[in-house]
Design a protein around this motif. Structure first.
Motif, mmCIF file in Angstrom:
data_model
loop_
_atom_site.group_PDB
_atom_site.id
_atom_site.type_symbol
_atom_site.label_atom_id
_atom_site.label_comp_id
_atom_site.label_asym_id
_atom_site.label_seq_id
_atom_site.Cartn_x
_atom_site.Cartn_y
_atom_site.Cartn_z
ATOM 1 N N ILE A 1 1.138 -1.062 -0.053
ATOM 2 C CA ILE A 1 0.446 0.298 -0.092
ATOM 3 C C ILE A 1 0.594 1.311 0.070
ATOM 4 O O ILE A 1 1.341 1.398 0.580
ATOM 5 C CB ILE A 1 -0.898 0.209 1.434
ATOM 6 C CG1 ILE A 1 -1.741 -1.358 1.321
ATOM 7 C CG2 ILE A 1 -1.668 1.213 1.100
ATOM 8 C CD1 ILE A 1 -2.738 -1.206 2.616
ATOM 9 N N LEU A 2 0.710 2.202 -1.203
ATOM 10 C CA LEU A 2 1.168 3.676 -1.323
ATOM 11 C C LEU A 2 0.125 4.607 -1.182
ATOM 12 O O LEU A 2 -0.241 4.634 -2.327
ATOM 13 C CB LEU A 2 1.687 3.309 -2.236
ATOM 14 C CG LEU A 2 2.950 2.344 -3.333
ATOM 15 C CD1 LEU A 2 3.067 2.483 -4.056
ATOM 16 C CD2 LEU A 2 4.427 2.319 -1.949
ATOM 17 N N ASP A 3 1.253 5.664 -0.119
ATOM 18 C CA ASP A 3 -0.068 6.476 -0.275
ATOM 19 C C ASP A 3 1.140 8.326 0.033
ATOM 20 O O ASP A 3 2.612 7.846 0.239
ATOM 21 C CB ASP A 3 -0.925 6.690 0.784
ATOM 22 C CG ASP A 3 -0.473 5.842 2.450
ATOM 23 O OD1 ASP A 3 0.915 6.354 3.111
ATOM 24 O OD2 ASP A 3 -0.405 5.132 3.207
ATOM 25 N N ALA A 4 0.835 8.841 0.875
ATOM 26 C CA ALA A 4 1.438 10.695 1.002
ATOM 27 C C ALA A 4 2.231 10.192 2.171
ATOM 28 O O ALA A 4 3.420 10.661 1.500
ATOM 29 C CB ALA A 4 0.793 11.384 1.087
ATOM 30 N N GLN A 5 1.922 8.952 3.358
ATOM 31 C CA GLN A 5 3.031 9.251 4.200
ATOM 32 C C GLN A 5 4.150 8.222 3.761
ATOM 33 O O GLN A 5 5.162 7.288 4.529
ATOM 34 C CB GLN A 5 2.397 7.718 5.704
ATOM 35 C CG GLN A 5 1.428 9.237 6.397
ATOM 36 C CD GLN A 5 0.429 9.895 5.283
ATOM 37 O OE1 GLN A 5 -0.101 8.531 4.395
ATOM 38 N NE2 GLN A 5 -0.173 11.229 5.675
ATOM 39 N N ARG A 6 3.681 6.095 2.721
ATOM 40 C CA ARG A 6 4.482 5.533 2.360
ATOM 41 C C ARG A 6 4.857 5.827 0.546
ATOM 42 O O ARG A 6 4.011 5.021 -0.057
ATOM 43 C CB ARG A 6 3.857 4.347 2.615
ATOM 44 C CG ARG A 6 5.372 3.190 2.649
ATOM 45 C CD ARG A 6 4.824 1.896 3.400
ATOM 46 N NE ARG A 6 5.958 1.290 2.861
ATOM 47 C CZ ARG A 6 5.538 0.001 3.083
ATOM 48 N NH1 ARG A 6 4.452 -0.740 4.048
ATOM 49 N NH2 ARG A 6 6.375 -1.129 2.833
ATOM 50 N N PRO A 7 5.585 6.870 -0.043
ATOM 51 C CA PRO A 7 5.461 6.848 -1.500
ATOM 52 C C PRO A 7 6.049 5.280 -1.914
ATOM 53 O O PRO A 7 6.161 5.679 -3.437
ATOM 54 C CB PRO A 7 5.831 8.045 -1.830
ATOM 55 C CG PRO A 7 6.912 8.555 -0.053
ATOM 56 C CD PRO A 7 5.923 7.904 0.831
ATOM 57 N N ALA A 8 6.955 4.743 -1.198
ATOM 58 C CA ALA A 8 7.877 3.257 -1.842
ATOM 59 C C ALA A 8 8.069 2.359 -1.216
ATOM 60 O O ALA A 8 7.576 2.468 -0.131
ATOM 61 C CB ALA A 8 9.106 4.000 -2.570
ATOM 62 N N GLY A 9 7.864 1.405 -1.927
ATOM 63 C CA GLY A 9 7.993 -0.098 -1.741
ATOM 64 C C GLY A 9 8.426 -0.604 -2.973
ATOM 65 O O GLY A 9 8.560 -1.087 -3.511
ATOM 66 N N ILE A 10 8.641 -2.667 -2.064
ATOM 67 C CA ILE A 10 9.310 -3.373 -2.696
ATOM 68 C C ILE A 10 8.363 -4.859 -2.974
ATOM 69 O O ILE A 10 7.522 -4.806 -1.942
ATOM 70 C CB ILE A 10 10.704 -3.663 -2.465
ATOM 71 C CG1 ILE A 10 11.789 -3.192 -2.815
ATOM 72 C CG2 ILE A 10 10.607 -5.011 -2.613
ATOM 73 C CD1 ILE A 10 12.991 -3.030 -2.181
ATOM 74 N N LEU A 11 7.691 -5.538 -3.927
ATOM 75 C CA LEU A 11 6.924 -6.280 -4.270
ATOM 76 C C LEU A 11 7.310 -6.893 -4.949
ATOM 77 O O LEU A 11 8.380 -7.281 -5.816
ATOM 78 C CB LEU A 11 5.533 -5.532 -4.271
ATOM 79 C CG LEU A 11 3.929 -6.836 -4.034
ATOM 80 C CD1 LEU A 11 4.040 -7.283 -2.714
ATOM 81 C CD2 LEU A 11 3.294 -6.639 -5.584
ATOM 82 N N ILE A 12 7.312 -9.041 -4.154
ATOM 83 C CA ILE A 12 7.127 -9.756 -4.898
ATOM 84 C C ILE A 12 6.211 -10.641 -5.643
ATOM 85 O O ILE A 12 5.607 -11.287 -4.778
ATOM 86 C CB ILE A 12 8.803 -10.688 -4.412
ATOM 87 C CG1 ILE A 12 9.915 -9.689 -4.092
ATOM 88 C CG2 ILE A 12 9.152 -11.981 -5.247
ATOM 89 C CD1 ILE A 12 10.486 -10.961 -2.709
ATOM 90 N N PRO A 13 6.169 -10.255 -6.694
ATOM 91 C CA PRO A 13 5.076 -10.896 -7.655
ATOM 92 C C PRO A 13 5.202 -12.024 -7.858
ATOM 93 O O PRO A 13 6.448 -13.229 -7.413
ATOM 94 C CB PRO A 13 5.043 -10.178 -8.920
ATOM 95 C CG PRO A 13 6.093 -9.489 -9.589
ATOM 96 C CD PRO A 13 7.220 -9.802 -7.906
ATOM 97 N N GLY A 14 4.032 -13.468 -7.579
ATOM 98 C CA GLY A 14 3.818 -14.343 -7.333
ATOM 99 C C GLY A 14 4.869 -15.489 -8.805
ATOM 100 O O GLY A 14 5.135 -14.313 -10.284
ATOM 101 N N PRO A 15 4.756 -16.386 -9.374
ATOM 102 C CA PRO A 15 5.785 -17.037 -10.396
ATOM 103 C C PRO A 15 5.031 -16.198 -11.800
ATOM 104 O O PRO A 15 5.772 -16.356 -12.833
ATOM 105 C CB PRO A 15 5.528 -18.149 -10.219
ATOM 106 C CG PRO A 15 4.768 -18.374 -9.152
ATOM 107 C CD PRO A 15 4.127 -17.642 -8.505
ATOM 108 N N ARG A 16 3.996 -16.384 -11.501
ATOM 109 C CA ARG A 16 3.135 -15.734 -12.880
ATOM 110 C C ARG A 16 3.453 -14.661 -13.749
ATOM 111 O O ARG A 16 2.543 -13.735 -13.861
ATOM 112 C CB ARG A 16 1.907 -16.437 -13.413
ATOM 113 C CG ARG A 16 1.978 -18.025 -13.157
ATOM 114 C CD ARG A 16 0.742 -18.311 -13.340
ATOM 115 N NE ARG A 16 0.320 -18.801 -14.227
ATOM 116 C CZ ARG A 16 -0.687 -19.299 -14.963
ATOM 117 N NH1 ARG A 16 -2.304 -19.506 -13.822
ATOM 118 N NH2 ARG A 16 -1.561 -19.216 -15.919
ATOM 119 N N GLY A 17 3.138 -13.390 -12.244
ATOM 120 C CA GLY A 17 3.951 -11.931 -12.461
ATOM 121 C C GLY A 17 2.790 -11.062 -12.852
ATOM 122 O O GLY A 17 2.287 -9.922 -12.859
#
Length: 133
Positions: A94-110
């Motif tokens: 979840i990205l918003d004004a307080q947390r504008p960046a992050g990392i996610l690892i998608p599933g094997p099919r993307g």
């Protein structure tokens, strides 16, 4: 009996078509009230411009493979709230004004789903992403 089989086959084909449209990101689910709403999709970017918008827009997002991706919000609403949510299986970012960046690892099919949520939002923002090597 033949018409039942034909109806069943038509429902299956419709379901497959909608599923392919969702996976490719062409099918969008939305519930919103807005004076103005415009969205555009680029290669690694999804932009929105809104005026007096409340609600959500959800679309499919296909990424390449199961490599980690960095997501970030550029810009933000002048008024109100805007939140971007990226889901892949059980992973959620979840990205918003307080947390504008992050990392996610998608599933094997993307496959991921991207949801923009608005509350009395006015202005524009873009969700951008890149694969982390």
């Amino acid at each position: 009996m033949g018409w039942i089989a034909a109806a069943f086959a038509a429902v299956i084909l419709l379901g497959l078509l909608l599923s392919r449209l969702w996976e490719s990101g062409l099918l969008t689910f939305q519930v919103k009230r807005a004076l103005f709403f415009a969205a555009s999709r680029g290669k690694a970017r999804y932009s929105v411009q809104v005026s007096a918008c409340t609600g959500f827009v959800k679309r499919g997002l296909r990424l390449d493979g199961a490599a980690p991706y960095r997501f970030w919000l550029e810009g933000g609403p002048d008024r109100g709230e805007l939140r971007a949510e990226v889901r892949s299986g059980d992973s959620r970012l979840i990205l918003d004004a307080q947390r504008p960046a992050g990392i996610l690892i998608p599933g094997p099919r993307g496959r991921c789903s991207l949801t923009f949520r608005f509350r009395s939002a006015e202005g524009g923002a873009a969700l951008c992403w890149e694969e982390i090597s």
